[in-house]
Design a protein around this motif. Structure first.
Motif, PDB file in Angstrom:
ATOM      1  N   ILE A 142      14.720  14.294  74.244  1.00 26.77           N
ATOM      2  CA  ILE A 142      14.025  14.543  72.969  1.00 26.77           C
ATOM      3  C   ILE A 142      12.730  13.736  72.916  1.00 26.77           C
ATOM      4  O   ILE A 142      12.712  12.543  73.193  1.00 26.77           O
ATOM      5  CB  ILE A 142      14.937  14.180  71.775  1.00 26.77           C
ATOM      6  CG1 ILE A 142      16.183  15.087  71.778  1.00 26.77           C
ATOM      7  CG2 ILE A 142      14.170  14.333  70.453  1.00 26.77           C
ATOM      8  CD1 ILE A 142      17.195  14.750  70.698  1.00 26.77           C
ATOM      9  N   VAL A 143      11.645  14.404  72.592  1.00 33.29           N
ATOM     10  CA  VAL A 143      10.352  13.732  72.431  1.00 33.29           C
ATOM     11  C   VAL A 143      10.218  13.224  71.002  1.00 33.29           C
ATOM     12  O   VAL A 143       9.844  12.080  70.760  1.00 33.29           O
ATOM     13  CB  VAL A 143       9.189  14.699  72.760  1.00 33.29           C
ATOM     14  CG1 VAL A 143       7.839  14.020  72.568  1.00 33.29           C
ATOM     15  CG2 VAL A 143       9.326  15.247  74.181  1.00 33.29           C
ATOM     16  N   VAL A 144      10.516  14.096  70.052  1.00 33.89           N
ATOM     17  CA  VAL A 144      10.493  13.711  68.640  1.00 33.89           C
ATOM     18  C   VAL A 144      11.335  14.743  67.885  1.00 33.89           C
ATOM     19  O   VAL A 144      11.398  15.907  68.275  1.00 33.89           O
ATOM     20  CB  VAL A 144       9.040  13.636  68.093  1.00 33.89           C
ATOM     21  CG1 VAL A 144       8.251  14.891  68.372  1.00 33.89           C
ATOM     22  CG2 VAL A 144       9.009  13.347  66.592  1.00 33.89           C
ATOM     23  N   GLU A 145      12.011  14.280  66.856  1.00 31.36           N
ATOM     24  CA  GLU A 145      12.780  15.203  66.037  1.00 31.36           C
ATOM     25  C   GLU A 145      12.534  14.885  64.569  1.00 31.36           C
ATOM     26  O   GLU A 145      12.450  13.714  64.181  1.00 31.36           O
ATOM     27  CB  GLU A 145      14.283  15.104  66.348  1.00 31.36           C
ATOM     28  CG  GLU A 145      15.077  16.129  65.551  1.00 31.36           C
ATOM     29  CD  GLU A 145      16.490  16.368  66.089  1.00 31.36           C
ATOM     30  OE1 GLU A 145      17.012  15.484  66.781  1.00 31.36           O
ATOM     31  OE2 GLU A 145      17.051  17.447  65.786  1.00 31.36           O
ATOM     32  N   SER A 146      12.390  15.912  63.769  1.00 31.50           N
ATOM     33  CA  SER A 146      12.153  15.728  62.341  1.00 31.50           C
ATOM     34  C   SER A 146      13.159  16.570  61.581  1.00 31.50           C
ATOM     35  O   SER A 146      14.109  17.090  62.154  1.00 31.50           O
ATOM     36  CB  SER A 146      10.724  16.147  62.002  1.00 31.50           C
ATOM     37  OG  SER A 146      10.611  17.537  62.232  1.00 31.50           O
ATOM     38  N   ARG A 147      12.924  16.730  60.303  1.00 27.09           N
ATOM     39  CA  ARG A 147      13.889  17.462  59.493  1.00 27.09           C
ATOM     40  C   ARG A 147      14.052  18.918  59.954  1.00 27.09           C
ATOM     41  O   ARG A 147      15.166  19.422  60.068  1.00 27.09           O
ATOM     42  CB  ARG A 147      13.412  17.436  58.040  1.00 27.09           C
ATOM     43  CG  ARG A 147      14.388  18.040  57.090  1.00 27.09           C
ATOM     44  CD  ARG A 147      13.838  17.960  55.665  1.00 27.09           C
ATOM     45  NE  ARG A 147      14.601  18.856  54.812  1.00 27.09           N
ATOM     46  CZ  ARG A 147      15.584  18.462  54.016  1.00 27.09           C
ATOM     47  NH1 ARG A 147      15.899  17.202  53.948  1.00 27.09           N
ATOM     48  NH2 ARG A 147      16.237  19.342  53.284  1.00 27.09           N
ATOM     49  N   HIS A 148      12.944  19.592  60.251  1.00 31.61           N
ATOM     50  CA  HIS A 148      13.017  21.025  60.545  1.00 31.61           C
ATOM     51  C   HIS A 148      12.749  21.402  62.003  1.00 31.61           C
ATOM     52  O   HIS A 148      12.954  22.554  62.383  1.00 31.61           O
ATOM     53  CB  HIS A 148      12.031  21.799  59.655  1.00 31.61           C
ATOM     54  CG  HIS A 148      12.337  21.691  58.198  1.00 31.61           C
ATOM     55  ND1 HIS A 148      13.462  22.251  57.634  1.00 31.61           N
ATOM     56  CD2 HIS A 148      11.695  21.065  57.189  1.00 31.61           C
ATOM     57  CE1 HIS A 148      13.491  21.986  56.339  1.00 31.61           C
ATOM     58  NE2 HIS A 148      12.432  21.264  56.045  1.00 31.61           N
ATOM     59  N   ARG A 199      -2.075  20.666  59.655  1.00 27.33           N
ATOM     60  CA  ARG A 199      -1.302  21.608  58.831  1.00 27.33           C
ATOM     61  C   ARG A 199      -2.147  22.828  58.465  1.00 27.33           C
ATOM     62  O   ARG A 199      -1.657  23.956  58.478  1.00 27.33           O
ATOM     63  CB  ARG A 199      -0.826  20.901  57.559  1.00 27.33           C
ATOM     64  CG  ARG A 199      -0.068  21.804  56.632  1.00 27.33           C
ATOM     65  CD  ARG A 199       0.215  21.131  55.298  1.00 27.33           C
ATOM     66  NE  ARG A 199       0.922  22.064  54.429  1.00 27.33           N
ATOM     67  CZ  ARG A 199       0.326  22.992  53.686  1.00 27.33           C
ATOM     68  NH1 ARG A 199      -0.988  23.104  53.707  1.00 27.33           N
ATOM     69  NH2 ARG A 199       1.040  23.809  52.943  1.00 27.33           N
ATOM     70  N   ASP A 200      -3.413  22.609  58.127  1.00 27.28           N
ATOM     71  CA  ASP A 200      -4.290  23.740  57.793  1.00 27.28           C
ATOM     72  C   ASP A 200      -4.413  24.714  58.968  1.00 27.28           C
ATOM     73  O   ASP A 200      -4.440  25.930  58.763  1.00 27.28           O
ATOM     74  CB  ASP A 200      -5.688  23.247  57.405  1.00 27.28           C
ATOM     75  CG  ASP A 200      -5.723  22.630  56.002  1.00 27.28           C
ATOM     76  OD1 ASP A 200      -4.732  22.762  55.262  1.00 27.28           O
ATOM     77  OD2 ASP A 200      -6.761  22.018  55.669  1.00 27.28           O
ATOM     78  N   VAL A 201      -4.495  24.180  60.177  1.00 26.32           N
ATOM     79  CA  VAL A 201      -4.583  25.036  61.369  1.00 26.32           C
ATOM     80  C   VAL A 201      -3.322  25.902  61.477  1.00 26.32           C
ATOM     81  O   VAL A 201      -3.394  27.118  61.686  1.00 26.32           O
ATOM     82  CB  VAL A 201      -4.763  24.182  62.649  1.00 26.32           C
ATOM     83  CG1 VAL A 201      -4.671  25.053  63.896  1.00 26.32           C
ATOM     84  CG2 VAL A 201      -6.097  23.427  62.599  1.00 26.32           C
ATOM     85  N   ILE A 238       8.662  31.170  59.932  1.00 25.91           N
ATOM     86  CA  ILE A 238       8.539  29.768  59.526  1.00 25.91           C
ATOM     87  C   ILE A 238       7.932  29.732  58.121  1.00 25.91           C
ATOM     88  O   ILE A 238       6.981  30.445  57.832  1.00 25.91           O
ATOM     89  CB  ILE A 238       7.672  28.996  60.549  1.00 25.91           C
ATOM     90  CG1 ILE A 238       8.385  28.982  61.911  1.00 25.91           C
ATOM     91  CG2 ILE A 238       7.399  27.576  60.073  1.00 25.91           C
ATOM     92  CD1 ILE A 238       7.552  28.416  63.034  1.00 25.91           C
ATOM     93  N   THR A 239       8.496  28.915  57.252  1.00 27.26           N
ATOM     94  CA  THR A 239       8.022  28.868  55.864  1.00 27.26           C
ATOM     95  C   THR A 239       6.877  27.862  55.738  1.00 27.26           C
ATOM     96  O   THR A 239       6.764  26.940  56.559  1.00 27.26           O
ATOM     97  CB  THR A 239       9.154  28.428  54.912  1.00 27.26           C
ATOM     98  OG1 THR A 239       9.495  27.071  55.235  1.00 27.26           O
ATOM     99  CG2 THR A 239      10.394  29.308  55.061  1.00 27.26           C
ATOM    100  N   PRO A 240       6.053  28.004  54.693  1.00 24.40           N
ATOM    101  CA  PRO A 240       4.988  27.009  54.475  1.00 24.40           C
ATOM    102  C   PRO A 240       5.544  25.585  54.378  1.00 24.40           C
ATOM    103  O   PRO A 240       4.912  24.637  54.857  1.00 24.40           O
ATOM    104  CB  PRO A 240       4.355  27.469  53.156  1.00 24.40           C
ATOM    105  CG  PRO A 240       4.588  28.949  53.139  1.00 24.40           C
ATOM    106  CD  PRO A 240       5.944  29.138  53.770  1.00 24.40           C
ATOM    107  N   HIS A 241       6.702  25.431  53.778  1.00 24.76           N
ATOM    108  CA  HIS A 241       7.322  24.103  53.686  1.00 24.76           C
ATOM    109  C   HIS A 241       7.643  23.560  55.089  1.00 24.76           C
ATOM    110  O   HIS A 241       7.416  22.383  55.388  1.00 24.76           O
ATOM    111  CB  HIS A 241       8.591  24.222  52.836  1.00 24.76           C
ATOM    112  CG  HIS A 241       9.414  22.976  52.786  1.00 24.76           C
ATOM    113  ND1 HIS A 241       8.980  21.826  52.167  1.00 24.76           N
ATOM    114  CD2 HIS A 241      10.634  22.693  53.315  1.00 24.76           C
ATOM    115  CE1 HIS A 241       9.912  20.882  52.303  1.00 24.76           C
ATOM    116  NE2 HIS A 241      10.916  21.384  52.989  1.00 24.76           N
TER     117      HIS A 241
END
Ligand SMILES: [Zn+2]
Ligand SMILES: [Zn+2]
Length: 301
Positions: A209-215, A123-125, A244-247
């Protein structure tokens, strides 16, 4: 049986030949990867060698030390001090090599890679990408900001310490311009973003689909140009990476790390590139383009 498949967003045709598909272990490089040390005294990106890089333009601290550093890329052909003035000579037009090239040093530890790092470190990256995007976007002379990562020798990297790169230029390369114009035409014809349409199609098919999340969703496109080509796309329509937002970045860290971990553990750490497809800075917010990140095998394109 092989077949031609068309990418609906670009109208590009590719040939897909299942019988020629490589087995997963064929992507692993010839010869095992050598285990790397946590510290290499000659590596300019390692903890303790900070003086070997140009001064950092940005950093994120973690655990009482730095976690991510962003430094100018001193080997780049672009220079931030030249003015992007267009010069015409007879028929020919040229612009000085103006632009900004930066290196994102992703961790102080030489032996890590995004696939093996903890999600908060990934996430920091991504936060460093976002922060630099916003900073560079303020410069009116720069039109396009591209973020990419080359992993492994075949992917074109000479330094093994985990890092990615940011390039900001006054010029939009023809392949991206073409991609955006095609999307614009689709939007004119159908009143829809072609990438939103593809995203909905992939969600309903579920097959790729490889992976799906909320966003975010990560999937293998129907008309892949390379083995394990993967698009990581925000659900929310946004034409540039900087929207893209920080969230949402929290969520992207999960998805990106998952995709890279599948490559790392599933097909034995193959060489790969990933690159953002983002509209030019002044096309932020347009309806016809949808930013995404594409990962692919460097040999397949
Ligand atoms: Zn290092
Ligand atoms: Zn869209």
């Amino acid at each position: 049986v092989s077949e031609f498949r068309q990418n609906p967003a670009t109208k590009e045709w590719v040939i897909v030949a299942p019988e020629r598909a490589k087995r997963p272990d064929q992507f692993a490089r010839a010869g095992e990867r050598k285990p790397k040390p946590a510290f290499d005294k000659d590596c300019p990106f390692c903890r303790g060698n900070e003086a070997k890089t140009p001064p950092e333009v940005y950093r994120i601290d973690r655990d009482g030390d730095w976690g991510v550093r962003v430094v100018p890329n001193k080997f780049a052909a672009l220079h931030p001090t030249q003015e992007p003035e267009r010069v015409r000579e007879n028929l020919y037009l040229k612009v000085q090599g103006f632009g900004v090239a930066e290196v994102v040093i992703e961790t102080p530890e030489h032996h890590q890679t995004l696939a093996t790092m903890a999600v908060p470190a990934v996430r920091d990256v991504l936060m460093a990408y976002l922060q630099r995007y916003h900073e560079l976007a303020k410069d009116d002379r720069l039109d396009l900001i591209t973020i990419f990562r080359n992993h492994g020798e075949r992917a074109g990297t000479s330094l093994e310490h985990p890092h990615s790169q940011i390039i900001a230029t006054p010029i939009v390369p023809i392949n991206l311009r073409h991609q955006i114009e095609r999307a614009q035409r689709y939007s004119d014809d159908h009143g829809l973003c072609v990438y939103c349409t593809i995203l909905l199609q992939e969600q309903s098919l579920e097959a790729r689909i490889v992976v799906e999340s909320r966003h975010f969703i990560a999937f293998e496109p129907h008309a892949s140009r390379s083995p394990f080509e993967t698009w990581i796309m925000p659900h929310r329509h946004a034409s540039v990476f900087g929207q893209i937002t920080p969230h949402e970045i929290d969520d992207l860290a999960l998805v990106l790390r998952m995709v890279l971990a599948k490559l790392y553990y599933g097909i034995k750490d193959p060489d790969y590139n990933y690159v953002t497809h983002s509209a030019p800075v002044d096309e932020e917010g347009v309806e016809y383009f949808h930013n995404f990140t594409e990962a692919h095998n460097p040999g397949g394109l």
